[in-house]
Motif scaffolding. Sequence first.
Motif, PDB file in Angstrom:
ATOM      1  N   UNK A  75      20.493  19.108  47.276  1.00  0.00           N
ATOM      2  CA  UNK A  75      21.929  18.889  47.397  1.00  0.00           C
ATOM      3  C   UNK A  75      22.584  19.715  48.500  1.00  0.00           C
ATOM      4  N   UNK A  76      22.024  20.868  48.803  1.00  0.00           N
ATOM      5  CA  UNK A  76      22.586  21.750  49.819  1.00  0.00           C
ATOM      6  C   UNK A  76      21.486  22.208  50.758  1.00  0.00           C
ATOM      7  N   UNK A  77      21.834  22.690  51.953  1.00  0.00           N
ATOM      8  CA  UNK A  77      20.795  23.208  52.851  1.00  0.00           C
ATOM      9  C   UNK A  77      19.946  24.308  52.206  1.00  0.00           C
ATOM     10  N   UNK A 101      14.266  27.972  61.620  1.00  0.00           N
ATOM     11  CA  UNK A 101      15.228  29.083  61.720  1.00  0.00           C
ATOM     12  C   UNK A 101      16.509  28.691  62.447  1.00  0.00           C
ATOM     13  N   UNK A 102      16.386  27.882  63.507  1.00  0.00           N
ATOM     14  CA  UNK A 102      17.575  27.461  64.259  1.00  0.00           C
ATOM     15  C   UNK A 102      18.472  26.577  63.399  1.00  0.00           C
ATOM     16  N   UNK A 109      22.547  29.642  56.469  1.00  0.00           N
ATOM     17  CA  UNK A 109      21.663  29.896  55.331  1.00  0.00           C
ATOM     18  C   UNK A 109      20.722  31.033  55.699  1.00  0.00           C
ATOM     19  N   UNK A 110      20.821  32.145  54.986  1.00  0.00           N
ATOM     20  CA  UNK A 110      19.874  33.241  55.191  1.00  0.00           C
ATOM     21  C   UNK A 110      18.590  32.914  54.443  1.00  0.00           C
TER      22      UNK A 110
END
Length: 203
Positions: A75-77, A101-102, A109-110
């Motif tokens: 649902x989310x990154x 990573x990019x 998002x970490x």
Amino acid sequence: FTAKWLAPKLFDFAQKHPDIDLRFTATLRMLDFDRDSVDLAIRFGTGPDPGLHSEPLYRGFITPMMRPEIAARVQTPADLLNETLIHDESLDFLSTPPDWPAWFKINEVSHPPLKGPHFTQADHGVDLALEGGGVVMGRSSITMMALTAGALVAPFKRALTSQAHYRLICPESGLAQPHVARFREWILAEIDPYRALAENHEL
């Protein structure tokens, strides 16, 4: 690009132009139009192409792509961190590779060090994603047919781009050859509908 998009469409060209004898060479070597008896080339990279007719064929976008059943639970990154991430290393030659990573960075998002299978050939990573083996940082130039067929989906709006792109190249005099001009007209018409794939993404 040849395996995933061009080759499946060549039968159409052959049917429409039976008088043209098709011979294709897929290689990473930079072919010489005179020495290698090549009429037309599709190159991927940043150029330049001095002394040649060169026009963009497809630029596309790069974003997470997955089977619909995987997308249903993402649902989310940040949810992607719970999935198997497939790494495409074919663009690592670029100064700023459009990689996981990019993409996580532009989506704020970490993440810890990212694991998952790595492939040096982009289509191999796509094949694994098509089998449901994970989520690939997919290039639309390679996944166009899978996206339009619904075999893969790209659910997130934000996408990466790359300065490298596909170009149609031939000697300046080549366009005057009827068979070259007909192939150029055909391939540009065939690829045009796929340009709309980028409309739902922020590049």
